[in-house]
Scaffold this motif. Structure first.
Motif, PDB file in Angstrom:
ATOM      1  N   GLN A   1       0.810  -0.984   0.153  1.00  0.00           N
ATOM      2  CA  GLN A   1       0.042   0.206   0.049  1.00  0.00           C
ATOM      3  C   GLN A   1       0.499   1.378   0.119  1.00  0.00           C
ATOM      4  O   GLN A   1       0.350   2.001  -0.681  1.00  0.00           O
ATOM      5  N   GLN A   2       2.497   1.386   0.681  1.00  0.00           N
ATOM      6  CA  GLN A   2       2.674   2.989   0.267  1.00  0.00           C
ATOM      7  C   GLN A   2       3.732   2.630  -0.803  1.00  0.00           C
ATOM      8  O   GLN A   2       4.165   3.566  -1.098  1.00  0.00           O
ATOM      9  N   ASP A   3       3.184   1.515  -2.111  1.00  0.00           N
ATOM     10  CA  ASP A   3       4.288   2.013  -3.270  1.00  0.00           C
ATOM     11  C   ASP A   3       2.720   2.972  -4.009  1.00  0.00           C
ATOM     12  O   ASP A   3       1.872   3.084  -3.627  1.00  0.00           O
ATOM     13  N   LEU A   4       4.013   3.436  -5.084  1.00  0.00           N
ATOM     14  CA  LEU A   4       2.994   4.077  -5.073  1.00  0.00           C
ATOM     15  C   LEU A   4       3.883   3.804  -6.930  1.00  0.00           C
ATOM     16  O   LEU A   4       4.897   3.763  -7.111  1.00  0.00           O
ATOM     17  N   ILE A   5       2.284   3.896  -8.227  1.00  0.00           N
ATOM     18  CA  ILE A   5       2.520   4.449  -9.192  1.00  0.00           C
ATOM     19  C   ILE A   5       2.739   5.122 -10.300  1.00  0.00           C
ATOM     20  O   ILE A   5       1.559   5.803 -10.153  1.00  0.00           O
ATOM     21  N   ILE A   6       3.041   5.380 -11.108  1.00  0.00           N
ATOM     22  CA  ILE A   6       3.096   6.555 -11.622  1.00  0.00           C
ATOM     23  C   ILE A   6       3.554   6.081 -13.539  1.00  0.00           C
ATOM     24  O   ILE A   6       4.298   5.168 -13.777  1.00  0.00           O
ATOM     25  N   VAL A   7       2.068   6.707 -14.133  1.00  0.00           N
ATOM     26  CA  VAL A   7       1.858   5.621 -15.549  1.00  0.00           C
ATOM     27  C   VAL A   7       1.787   6.838 -16.697  1.00  0.00           C
ATOM     28  O   VAL A   7       1.234   8.761 -16.223  1.00  0.00           O
ATOM     29  N   SER A   8       1.513   6.879 -17.380  1.00  0.00           N
ATOM     30  CA  SER A   8       1.247   7.106 -18.560  1.00  0.00           C
ATOM     31  C   SER A   8       0.813   7.853 -18.850  1.00  0.00           C
ATOM     32  O   SER A   8      -0.555   7.276 -18.408  1.00  0.00           O
ATOM     33  N   PRO A   9      -0.378   8.795 -19.326  1.00  0.00           N
ATOM     34  CA  PRO A   9      -1.646   8.998 -20.027  1.00  0.00           C
ATOM     35  C   PRO A   9      -2.707   8.216 -21.524  1.00  0.00           C
ATOM     36  O   PRO A   9      -2.229   8.862 -21.938  1.00  0.00           O
ATOM     37  N   THR A  10      -2.196   7.460 -20.847  1.00  0.00           N
ATOM     38  CA  THR A  10      -2.331   6.369 -22.352  1.00  0.00           C
ATOM     39  C   THR A  10      -3.035   5.390 -21.613  1.00  0.00           C
ATOM     40  O   THR A  10      -3.419   4.866 -20.336  1.00  0.00           O
ATOM     41  N   ARG A  11      -4.319   4.926 -22.375  1.00  0.00           N
ATOM     42  CA  ARG A  11      -5.056   3.553 -21.845  1.00  0.00           C
ATOM     43  C   ARG A  11      -4.330   1.944 -21.559  1.00  0.00           C
ATOM     44  O   ARG A  11      -4.699   1.658 -20.071  1.00  0.00           O
ATOM     45  N   ARG A  12      -3.213   1.866 -21.977  1.00  0.00           N
ATOM     46  CA  ARG A  12      -2.539   0.749 -21.961  1.00  0.00           C
ATOM     47  C   ARG A  12      -1.773   0.821 -21.064  1.00  0.00           C
ATOM     48  O   ARG A  12      -1.204  -0.630 -20.276  1.00  0.00           O
ATOM     49  N   THR A  13      -1.235   1.856 -20.592  1.00  0.00           N
ATOM     50  CA  THR A  13       0.094   2.353 -19.340  1.00  0.00           C
ATOM     51  C   THR A  13      -1.204   2.263 -18.542  1.00  0.00           C
ATOM     52  O   THR A  13      -0.827   1.107 -17.383  1.00  0.00           O
ATOM     53  N   ILE A  14      -2.519   2.453 -18.195  1.00  0.00           N
ATOM     54  CA  ILE A  14      -3.181   2.898 -17.200  1.00  0.00           C
ATOM     55  C   ILE A  14      -4.084   1.177 -16.560  1.00  0.00           C
ATOM     56  O   ILE A  14      -3.565   0.860 -15.571  1.00  0.00           O
ATOM     57  N   GLN A  15      -4.140   1.179 -17.723  1.00  0.00           N
ATOM     58  CA  GLN A  15      -4.530  -0.964 -17.782  1.00  0.00           C
ATOM     59  C   GLN A  15      -3.719  -1.283 -17.249  1.00  0.00           C
ATOM     60  O   GLN A  15      -3.844  -2.388 -16.235  1.00  0.00           O
ATOM     61  N   THR A  16      -1.971  -0.947 -17.175  1.00  0.00           N
ATOM     62  CA  THR A  16      -1.015  -2.644 -17.215  1.00  0.00           C
ATOM     63  C   THR A  16      -0.977  -2.070 -16.210  1.00  0.00           C
ATOM     64  O   THR A  16      -0.823  -3.484 -14.789  1.00  0.00           O
ATOM     65  N   ALA A  17      -1.159  -0.718 -15.277  1.00  0.00           N
ATOM     66  CA  ALA A  17      -1.243  -0.552 -13.926  1.00  0.00           C
ATOM     67  C   ALA A  17      -2.166  -1.086 -12.846  1.00  0.00           C
ATOM     68  O   ALA A  17      -2.156  -1.817 -11.558  1.00  0.00           O
ATOM     69  N   LEU A  18      -3.119  -0.680 -13.194  1.00  0.00           N
ATOM     70  CA  LEU A  18      -4.927  -1.275 -12.679  1.00  0.00           C
ATOM     71  C   LEU A  18      -4.078  -2.564 -12.327  1.00  0.00           C
ATOM     72  O   LEU A  18      -4.873  -2.805 -11.455  1.00  0.00           O
ATOM     73  N   TYR A  19      -4.624  -3.459 -13.897  1.00  0.00           N
ATOM     74  CA  TYR A  19      -4.122  -5.158 -13.584  1.00  0.00           C
ATOM     75  C   TYR A  19      -3.264  -6.141 -12.475  1.00  0.00           C
ATOM     76  O   TYR A  19      -3.046  -6.745 -11.620  1.00  0.00           O
ATOM     77  N   TRP A  20      -1.702  -4.709 -12.530  1.00  0.00           N
ATOM     78  CA  TRP A  20      -1.157  -4.794 -11.655  1.00  0.00           C
ATOM     79  C   TRP A  20      -0.946  -4.809 -10.372  1.00  0.00           C
ATOM     80  O   TRP A  20      -0.980  -5.591  -9.139  1.00  0.00           O
ATOM     81  N   SER A  21      -1.520  -3.594 -10.178  1.00  0.00           N
ATOM     82  CA  SER A  21      -2.013  -3.573  -8.814  1.00  0.00           C
ATOM     83  C   SER A  21      -3.225  -4.302  -7.980  1.00  0.00           C
ATOM     84  O   SER A  21      -4.196  -3.613  -7.098  1.00  0.00           O
ATOM     85  N   LYS A  22      -4.455  -5.295  -8.435  1.00  0.00           N
ATOM     86  CA  LYS A  22      -5.423  -5.336  -8.897  1.00  0.00           C
ATOM     87  C   LYS A  22      -5.776  -6.040  -6.922  1.00  0.00           C
ATOM     88  O   LYS A  22      -6.911  -5.421  -6.816  1.00  0.00           O
ATOM     89  N   THR A  23      -4.688  -6.017  -6.449  1.00  0.00           N
ATOM     90  CA  THR A  23      -5.089  -7.220  -5.119  1.00  0.00           C
ATOM     91  C   THR A  23      -4.162  -6.199  -4.212  1.00  0.00           C
ATOM     92  O   THR A  23      -4.418  -6.492  -2.741  1.00  0.00           O
ATOM     93  N   ILE A  24      -3.989  -4.952  -4.478  1.00  0.00           N
ATOM     94  CA  ILE A  24      -3.509  -3.508  -3.489  1.00  0.00           C
ATOM     95  C   ILE A  24      -4.127  -2.663  -3.788  1.00  0.00           C
ATOM     96  O   ILE A  24      -3.659  -2.064  -4.782  1.00  0.00           O
TER      97      ILE A  24
END
Length: 194
Positions: free
Chosen positions: A47-70
């Motif tokens: 929960q302390q981690d931070l993910i910074i993502v590009s403003p594109t759908r594919r990067t946001i989706q990647t981060a959301l699937y990766w962090s789905k359980t946290i």
């Protein structure tokens, strides 16, 4: 601090180039979703981690699937948006690298935050900036990352962007052959000095 750059999962725009590079607002594919979820095995989040993502759908989706359980914070920042590498004339930019508007991100991805920055336009991003302009943006962005005071920071971005940052951080003689594969990663140790 440790900065982990991660390329997004497989996107629709990579399936049938050059025609698929014309796809605007590309999603990640089923394979991309599997790749994104598998990131948790390599880089388990807390929960302390931070993910910074590009403003594109594919990067946001990647981060959301990766962090789905946290529940960790995800910030969209245009300084890690698509960037050509090597640089070509602006007329050669691909439609697939167009940034999502802040309004579109807010509607489609209400679970992420948007970093408000004035030095980069959301229409152009960093894709076609000159090396001098990109260097100024990269310096500001890295200073901001340092100020966040995280021991490790994740950035989900694009092959050309990650290679541009690797060059900014001191690597030389990089080519397209140095691009990361889908969900590939590059770890940079950064202490605030270039």
């Amino acid at each position: 601090m440790e900065i982990v750059f991660i390329r997004h999962g497989q996107g629709e725009h990579t399936l049938n180039p050059p025609n698929s590079l014309k796809i605007m607002d590309a999603n990640i594919t089923d394979k991309g979703r599997v790749q994104a979820k598998a990131l948790f095995e390599t880089y388990p989040l807390n929960q302390q981690d931070l993910i910074i993502v590009s403003p594109t759908r594919r990067t946001i989706q990647t981060a959301l699937y990766w962090s789905k359980t946290i529940e960790c914070e995800i910030i969209v920042h245009p300084a890690v948006g698509p960037r050509m590498f090597p640089m070509l004339p602006a007329s050669r930019a691909f439609p697939c690298d167009q940034l999502l508007s802040k309004e579109k991100i807010e509607v489609d991805f209400p679970q992420v935050s948007i970093y408000q920055v004035n030095s980069i336009t959301w229409e152009q991003g960093i894709n076609t900036l000159s090396e001098e302009e990109f260097t100024a943006i990269a310096e500001d962005f890295m200073e901001w990352c340092i100020e966040l005071n995280k021991s490790r920071l994740f950035i989900v971005s694009h092959d050309g962007t990650i290679t541009s940052y690797r060059q900014f951080l001191g690597e030389s003689n990089l080519t397209r052959k140095d691009f990361l594969g889908e969900t590939g990663s590059y770890i940079a140790k950064f202490d605030g000095r270039k």
